[in-house]
Write a protein that holds these residues in place. Structure first.
Motif, mmCIF file in Angstrom:
data_model
loop_
_atom_site.group_PDB
_atom_site.id
_atom_site.type_symbol
_atom_site.label_atom_id
_atom_site.label_comp_id
_atom_site.label_asym_id
_atom_site.label_seq_id
_atom_site.Cartn_x
_atom_site.Cartn_y
_atom_site.Cartn_z
ATOM 1 N N VAL A 1 5.841 89.759 -48.573
ATOM 2 C CA VAL A 1 6.096 88.372 -48.974
ATOM 3 C C VAL A 1 4.922 87.894 -49.821
ATOM 4 O O VAL A 1 3.765 88.107 -49.467
ATOM 5 C CB VAL A 1 6.252 87.446 -47.743
ATOM 6 N N GLY B 1 9.940 89.132 -50.668
ATOM 7 C CA GLY B 1 10.281 87.721 -50.561
ATOM 8 C C GLY B 1 9.202 86.850 -51.188
ATOM 9 O O GLY B 1 8.054 87.268 -51.340
ATOM 10 N N ASP C 1 11.315 87.458 -45.295
ATOM 11 C CA ASP C 1 10.735 88.782 -45.063
ATOM 12 C C ASP C 1 11.828 89.793 -44.747
ATOM 13 O O ASP C 1 12.468 89.735 -43.705
ATOM 14 C CB ASP C 1 9.724 88.725 -43.922
ATOM 15 N N VAL D 1 8.352 82.245 -44.260
ATOM 16 C CA VAL D 1 7.975 83.662 -44.329
ATOM 17 C C VAL D 1 8.960 84.494 -43.530
ATOM 18 O O VAL D 1 9.460 85.528 -43.999
ATOM 19 C CB VAL D 1 6.527 83.882 -43.836
#
Length: 123
Positions: free
Chosen positions: A62, A3, A57, A53
């Motif tokens: 990330v 991510g 994720d 985040v």
């Protein structure tokens, strides 16, 4: 898939760069904007970054891409196992990271591709 979170002092800037990177990188890449403060002012928010985040994720890591100044400090609060900061140009680094993540690359490869965006114009 890795991510990508874009951290900017400006909510609209982060959202536009995220949209651009997603359009170039292809659908399905987990990318999120964490710009501005909760009430829409300029600044950065640890809470917005943490939420971004969590949103992107998927278990492969990330990459955080801050724009400048205190966004780097805010990113450092979110850094930890599987969450890394890329010290890169905001737009170019975002696009490189999202394109590479979309190809199924590892966290290390996504970070390296983003970092390469610092020097690609010198080639």
């Amino acid at each position: 898939m890795v991510g990508v979170v874009l951290i900017s002092h400006s909510g609209p800037l982060a959202a536009e760069v995220a949209a651009l990177a997603a359009q170039i990188g292809g659908a399905g890449v987990p990318v999120a904007a964490a710009g501005g403060t909760e009430d829409g002012r300029l600044g950065t928010s640890p809470d917005l970054v943490a939420a971004a985040v969590e949103k992107v994720d998927q278990g492969d890591g990330v990459v955080l891409i801050p724009d400048l100044g205190s966004s780097v400090l805010t990113a450092r609060l979110a850094e930890g196992p599987g969450v890394v900061i890329a010290d890169v140009p905001f737009v170019e680094g975002a696009i490189a990271a999202v394109v590479t993540a979309g190809a199924g690359a590892s966290l290390e490869a996504v970070l390296a591709a983003a970092e390469e965006s610092r020097t690609f114009r010198k080639l």
